[in-house]
Design a protein around this motif. Structure first.
Motif, PDB file in Angstrom:
ATOM      1  N   PHE A  42       3.238   3.990   2.927  1.00  0.00           N
ATOM      2  CA  PHE A  42       3.037   3.233   1.697  1.00  0.00           C
ATOM      3  C   PHE A  42       3.288   1.740   1.938  1.00  0.00           C
ATOM      4  N   ILE A  43       4.428   1.429   2.578  1.00  0.00           N
ATOM      5  CA  ILE A  43       4.745   0.016   2.825  1.00  0.00           C
ATOM      6  C   ILE A  43       3.691  -0.618   3.729  1.00  0.00           C
ATOM      7  N   GLN A  44       3.270   0.130   4.762  1.00  0.00           N
ATOM      8  CA  GLN A  44       2.220  -0.393   5.635  1.00  0.00           C
ATOM      9  C   GLN A  44       0.970  -0.719   4.827  1.00  0.00           C
ATOM     10  N   GLY A  45       0.587   0.205   3.962  1.00  0.00           N
ATOM     11  CA  GLY A  45      -0.601  -0.008   3.140  1.00  0.00           C
ATOM     12  C   GLY A  45      -0.503  -1.290   2.332  1.00  0.00           C
ATOM     13  N   VAL A  46       0.689  -1.538   1.775  1.00  0.00           N
ATOM     14  CA  VAL A  46       0.863  -2.737   0.951  1.00  0.00           C
ATOM     15  C   VAL A  46       0.834  -4.004   1.802  1.00  0.00           C
TER      16      VAL A  46
ATOM     17  N   TYR B 296      -0.489  -4.561   4.767  1.00  0.00           N
ATOM     18  CA  TYR B 296      -1.760  -4.860   5.448  1.00  0.00           C
ATOM     19  C   TYR B 296      -2.759  -5.512   4.495  1.00  0.00           C
TER      20      TYR B 296
ATOM     21  N   VAL C 113       7.640  -5.832  -0.365  1.00  0.00           N
ATOM     22  CA  VAL C 113       6.603  -5.167  -1.166  1.00  0.00           C
ATOM     23  C   VAL C 113       6.367  -5.919  -2.475  1.00  0.00           C
TER      24      VAL C 113
ATOM     25  N   TYR D 167     -10.356  -0.283   0.150  1.00  0.00           N
ATOM     26  CA  TYR D 167      -9.264  -0.318   1.111  1.00  0.00           C
ATOM     27  C   TYR D 167      -8.497   0.995   1.282  1.00  0.00           C
TER      28      TYR D 167
ATOM     29  N   GLN E  91      -7.946   2.807   4.956  1.00  0.00           N
ATOM     30  CA  GLN E  91      -6.654   2.444   5.535  1.00  0.00           C
ATOM     31  C   GLN E  91      -6.145   3.426   6.580  1.00  0.00           C
TER      32      GLN E  91
END
Lengths: 287, 299
Positions: free
Chosen positions: A93-97, A99, B27, B281, B285
């Motif tokens: 999840f953090i990677q997705g955000v 990137y 985040v 995306y 991903q």
């Protein structure tokens, strides 16, 4: 099968590369490359005596150096941090955000920063409502280098972790296990196993960055040049655009571009030599 | 949930807290600006006035700003231009890249080495702005949408990534198809591509995002502002702060609230520029690591 792609590259990459000969001419579109008079190194002499060129060159090099210190390590740290998150789903999840902003255009990123940090933005609005004097980071030439670096970090540092994460995943976990059994603390393992494991990738990216030292990007600076002034925001690419494309000084602009390209070529070859000397692979193998 | 390996010590409370705080802040730094922009674009004039600018807490909501943007006019046209360039450009780029990458992935093919060299050499030297501009002008592409597509149609980086992926397909598979009488195009279409869906999706996304975000080339090559793609509109109205002229119906707004506020319209333009990226995306991903890494390691 390869021919159409090669054709496009020939027309839009190799022909313009050869087109750089106009840097040694006094080119006019009317006479063409064949008919324009040759002037030797005149354009380069002009370039070296042009104070605006030196401002652009100085800004470019300063920004690269600044970002090497304040941008370059961030993806490495972030990757190590992400790699230590145990839950796979949380990590993804953090990677997705992080990137994601890599896929936003510079116009979008600059507009977002403006809305948050600009004179009419969220920060100024909040400060004003709390009875403080707002300050505008977006138009301050002295803070410009910090601003553009912050924008680059926001946009690309997350994406930059991808290659380090892959390198981290390739490190054999039994090394960590053996070290832990031998009593190495978490920091010692980081220092003696993780960092050596990342070394080739770090060196590779350093080489690429050095070879690209004169390339800090066009759009980010083009967009913000009006707000902070040319003295702080002019880099080599924007210099070519404003000084020559806008005035039709083709040969002069080509000379500036050729200078930039040649220096870049030299830098990348030299950086590779250095990498080979350190026993690393670099971007191309020794032949 | 993955469990901690037995040899690893338990994290300290302090360390764990610090890590959580740092990751949460990161985040938030990515998500919060987007949240504010989207919320403001959906707010009524009253909500914007009450907030004194950007809206941070949901209040009165409406879709007026989007109705205004898509009711014809500058932004509608720009969205159409950008969509057209993106669709045509991505199809062309992907097609050319797949063909070339496949051709170069079979070591025995004609002129394999020199052709590969042609692509790799582009990494070392960039031709520069002026000669590129002059070529586009000589070809008569100024103010043509092709100027936004052709110069950037083939990316050597994407090609190398794709080629590396194709090279991992065992030669025996392709040989057996050839013995059965399949042509090269048929092999590519029926065998190679179905085995390479992930990398094709990633490369497609790279190209599509490139075209959708194209700004530099549009600044250079498109002088006619009725042909501007969305990114230039975004710059003019949002970054440079020009006010969006409402479509003719400004007069019948007695209360003053019927027209969406300018700020909401501007934020809506940002959202429109953002939307395609946000929509595509998540689907692509999960292929990133595979696709990018192979290229990075072998390139």
């Amino acid at each position: 099968m390869t021919i159409p792609a090669v054709g496009l590259l020939l027309v839009f990459h190799y022909v313009p590369t050869l087109g750089n000969v106009i840097a040694f001419q006094d080119y006019s579109p009317y006479d063409g490359v064949a008919g324009s008079p040759w002037v030797g190194l005149y354009n380069f002499q002009w370039l070296l005596s042009d104070p605006e060129f030196w401002t652009a060159l100085r800004n470019t090099v300063t920004i690269t150096a600044f970002q090497l210190v304040f941008y370059f390590p961030i993806p490495i740290v972030l990757a190590v941090l992400l790699d230590s998150v145990l839950s796979r789903r949380l990590r993804l999840f953090i990677q997705g955000v992080v990137y994601m902003p890599h896929f936003f255009s510079w116009v979008l990123v600059v507009a977002l920063f403006q809305q948050i940090l600009g004179g009419a933005g969220l920060l100024a609005q909040t400060l004003r409502q709390a009875g403080h004097e707002p300050w505008n980071v977006m138009t301050n030439p002295d803070a410009f280098i910090v601003l553009v670096t912050a924008q680059s970090v926001w946009k690309d540092a997350g994406w930059g972790t991808i290659i380090f994460l892959a390198a981290l995943a390739a490190i054999n976990t039994s090394l960590y296990e053996a070290a832990a059994v031998d009593g190495a603390s978490r920091w010692r393992r980081l220092w003696h196993i993780t960092l050596p494991g990342l070394r080739p990738v770090i060196l590779l990216l350093l080489i690429l960055r050095l070879g690209d030292a004169l390339n800090v990007g066009f759009e980010q600076f083009f967009l913000q040049r009006d707000a902070v002034g040319a003295e702080a925001a002019e880099v080599l690419d924007t210099f070519v655009y404003w000084r020559t494309l806008m005035t039709g000084a083709w040969s002069y602009g080509a000379a500036a571009g050729l200078f930039k390209g040649l220096v870049g070529l030299i830098l990348i070859v030299v950086a590779n030599k250095v990498a080979h000397r350190f026993g690393e692979q670099g971007i191309y193998k020794k032949s | 949930m993955t469990t901690r390996p037995v040899w690893q010590e338990r994290p300290t409370v302090f360390g764990l807290t610090l890590k959580t705080v740092v990751l949460t802040l990161i985040v938030l730094a990515m998500v919060y600006p987007l949240y504010v922009v989207v919320l403001t674009s959906l707010s009524t004039a009253r909500a914007v006035t009450e907030a004194g600018g950007l809206v941070t807490l949901p209040g009165e909501l409406s879709l007026d700003a989007y109705r205004e943007l898509f009711g014809g006019g500058v932004v509608t046209r720009a969205v159409l231009v950008s969509t057209g360039v993106t669709v045509v450009g991505t199809a062309l780029s992907l097609g050319l890249t797949i063909l070339a990458a496949y051709g170069l992935s079979r070591p025995g093919s004609v002129l394999h080495r020199p052709l590969l060299f042609v692509f790799l050499l582009t990494f070392l030297f960039t031709p520069g702005m002026i000669p590129s501009y002059l070529i586009v002008r000589e070809l008569g592409l100024i103010d043509s949408y092709w100027s936004l597509i052709l110069p950037t149609a083939v990316s050597a980086f994407n090609l190398v990534v794709m080629r590396a992926f194709f090279m991992n397909i065992p030669g025996e598979v392709l040989d057996s198809a050839r013995i059965d009488g399949a042509s090269d195009f048929r092999i590519l279409w029926r065998i190679v591509l179905p085995m390479s869906k992930g990398v094709t999706a990633v490369i497609g996304l790279f190209y599509a995002v490139g075209y959708w975000n194209a700004f530099f080339n549009a600044v250079l090559y498109i002088n006619d502002n009725t042909k501007w793609p969305l990114q230039l509109i975004l710059r003019q109205y949002v970054q440079q702060g020009m006010n969006v002229v409402p479509n003719q119906r400004a007069v019948d707004t007695a209360a003053g609230y019927a027209l969406p506020p300018n700020l909401a319209i501007k934020m809506a333009i940002i959202v429109v520029a953002l939307m395609p990226v946000l929509l595509i995306y998540p689907f692509v991903q999960r292929h990133f690591t595979k696709g990018v890494i192979i290229g990075a390691v072998k390139g």
